[in-house]
Enzyme design. Sequence first.
Site, PDB file in Angstrom:
ATOM      1  N   ASP A 239     -13.112  27.213 -14.147  1.00 24.96           N
ATOM      2  CA  ASP A 239     -12.636  26.570 -15.322  1.00 24.96           C
ATOM      3  C   ASP A 239     -12.368  27.622 -15.952  1.00 24.96           C
ATOM      4  OD1 ASP A 239     -15.892  24.830 -14.787  1.00 24.96           O
ATOM      5  OD2 ASP A 239     -13.867  23.932 -14.633  1.00 24.96           O
TER       6      ASP A 239
ATOM      7  N   GLU B 133      -3.602  22.758  -7.982  1.00 27.03           N
ATOM      8  CA  GLU B 133      -3.691  22.501  -6.587  1.00 27.03           C
ATOM      9  C   GLU B 133      -3.775  23.864  -5.941  1.00 27.03           C
ATOM     10  OE1 GLU B 133      -4.244  19.485  -5.451  1.00 27.03           O
ATOM     11  OE2 GLU B 133      -2.934  19.856  -3.865  1.00 27.03           O
TER      12      GLU B 133
ATOM     13  N   HIS C 294     -17.249  20.133 -10.983  1.00 30.83           N
ATOM     14  CA  HIS C 294     -18.356  19.177 -10.220  1.00 30.83           C
ATOM     15  C   HIS C 294     -19.547  19.533  -9.242  1.00 30.83           C
ATOM     16  CE1 HIS C 294     -19.182  15.791  -7.288  1.00 30.83           C
ATOM     17  NE2 HIS C 294     -19.350  15.027  -8.519  1.00 30.83           N
ATOM     18  N   GLU C 295     -18.907  20.722  -8.427  1.00 32.76           N
ATOM     19  CA  GLU C 295     -20.064  21.058  -7.400  1.00 32.76           C
ATOM     20  C   GLU C 295     -21.245  21.576  -8.050  1.00 32.76           C
ATOM     21  OE1 GLU C 295     -16.342  22.309  -4.602  1.00 32.76           O
ATOM     22  OE2 GLU C 295     -17.132  23.361  -6.162  1.00 32.76           O
TER      23      GLU C 295
ATOM     24  N   HIS D 117      -8.792  23.200  -8.018  1.00 28.72           N
ATOM     25  CA  HIS D 117      -9.452  22.918  -9.238  1.00 28.72           C
ATOM     26  C   HIS D 117      -8.813  22.202 -10.116  1.00 28.72           C
ATOM     27  CE1 HIS D 117     -13.257  23.397 -11.485  1.00 28.72           C
ATOM     28  NE2 HIS D 117     -12.532  23.741 -12.460  1.00 28.72           N
ATOM     29  N   HIS D 118      -9.389  21.023 -10.284  1.00 23.24           N
ATOM     30  CA  HIS D 118      -8.503  20.068 -10.820  1.00 23.24           C
ATOM     31  C   HIS D 118      -8.961  19.642 -12.302  1.00 23.24           C
ATOM     32  CE1 HIS D 118      -7.280  19.644  -6.862  1.00 23.24           C
ATOM     33  NE2 HIS D 118      -6.080  19.476  -7.171  1.00 23.24           N
TER      34      HIS D 118
END
Lengths: 561, 105
Positions: free
Chosen positions: B92, B61, B83-84, B65-66
Amino acid sequence: MDRGERRGSTAPGRLSALQQQLVWALLGSGLSRDVLVQAAGELERERGVAGGDVADKVGGESSEEGDEESPPPIYKELEQLPPEEAARQKAEVDQLLQEDPWHVAKLVKSYMQQHNLPQREVVESTGLNQSHLSQHLNKGTPMKNQKRAALYTWYVRRQAEINQQFTNAGRGLLMGEESGEDVRKGRRNRFKWGPASQQILFQAYERQKNPSKEEREGLVEECNRAECLQRGVSPSQLAGLGSNLVTEVRVYNWFANRRKEEAFRHKLALDVPFNSQSASSSSHTLSTSPTHDMKYSQQVTSEGLASSGGHHGDRSVGERLTVSPVQLEPSHTLLETHHKPASGGGPLPPVSTLTALHGVSASPAAPQGLIMASLPSVMSLGEPSLLIGLTSTQPQTVPVINNVGGGFTTLQPISFQQQLHAPHQQPITQQFPGHVGPSSFMATMAQLPCHMYSKPELSPYTPSSLLSQAMVITDNSSLGTLTSLTAVKQILSTDAEDQSEPPIQESSLHLSSSPPVPVSSESLELYPASQPVDDQPPHLLTSSPTDMDPYIPAQMVSTAQ
Amino acid sequence: MHTLAGKIQSLTAEEREHLLPLLRNAQWVEVVGRDAIYKEFIFKDFNQAFGFMSRVALQAEKMDHHPEWFNVYNKVQITLSTHECGGLSQRDITLATFIDQASVF
């Protein structure tokens, strides 16, 4: 998922393993313990408590699994669990109401001291008047039953709350801690040092003024332990301390404040040469504040005011008064002078010194019956141990009499503020010889030589009013039995009647040469209208002498300035 | 995963060359068919596992970035990808490092 059903073993402090994990995770995420605790309380307030601690109140066992196992209500009542606890508390309140109020007051007061609870909290939660509450707890001032009921209700409730806090101390989340406080004050109570902790800190301060973080943390532990012991609780039950929990920050601030305080005191001592004639020297509480405003105390003798004791204002005639030289000014000025920092001083002194100063300077400002002189070169009253018969409460007032014959070595100019609200009262100003000796300035009733009052200048005024403004001042040698006021009164009235207008002159307004201090409207001043009694030409005070239809009988004769 | 900053960049070849070996050493594996890394953690019990997940969650949070993850009792499987940009990014890597730290008791 069989494995998922295994119960967590009882973790230390009754926290489940998962709870521990979660708490640890939260703490590790950058939350400080305090923030976590506080947030927990807030959340609980919003959503109600779901969990084991509620079970405590219910009386059932508190299960580690919380909601799933025992059937506690999901929402904890804001104050208590309705049926059982409420009834129990009410019964206790009723019982207390039957007891001797003073006895219970002592109980409540000692509990508050033990747990360092501020009166403000009680006031906010009961709606009682704080002054009334204070008087009831400290002095036994009577309190009506309904109000006592409110007080006892708070007491019982708070006690339960604290006990709960202590029993829950082992839990990571300090639930319920806020419940009593949030509604009242916006947040928790202001932190207050307990006596036990302060003792520890002072001892440490003597050893080292600037402890390192480790040492501070050690002190934190020590203080919290002491506070718990004071409350009769095991030292590990920290949560019960509530807002008075000692943390490193508090300790750090305490040391910082003490250091600042010391520096300030040191600075005062350097900057202001301590004038032994200043009033404040006699003010024993003003240890840190020399009187700087010497402009008002040039002729002041420092008196052994402190030694003489406290209030004499209400003593009846015949007692000796020791008056310490005080700056007789409107109270605000007095306060001001005391508070003024040393000459080079900049901002306000550290908080605690201010507190001390307040205590002192406030006292002379509003003593009963204290008559403050408004003359500049007047003695400043360090304490309200002033003048007999000057209290407005006393029906008899003493005329201020300067015993001419006695030698006025110790007398000083004084003007008084009459505290009565009689219309045309004027302040009695009395000037005393400037060479005030080291002996204390004594104000007493002394026999009034009749001749002093047979002044043709006395104007006709009611003796009582005259007398009310009179103060008898004599020096040591002339201390003696005081004539009754009535005697004086008679004399005065006789004189008064005989007289026509001219104001009493020797009444004594022999003011010092220093510029007169503006007198408040209520102050009484006696102006020597025309000829001085002695050789000394009287100085007029700011209040016009013409106003002096002086009914002030008391002749204040001042000798050489 | 919305970022207000400029569009997040996928890792350059150089960075991959530099970083992936380190991750591989830490038991992160590259997912077949996509530009992502994966690792499986096994804990003593559910509590530890979930505690670990909580820590990671808080950090995620914070970073906005999950991870993609799966948990069954004491096992946690994590896949990291951005994802983007449709592949691995610096985030990451950062999160993977944090995850490794958090998994140590």
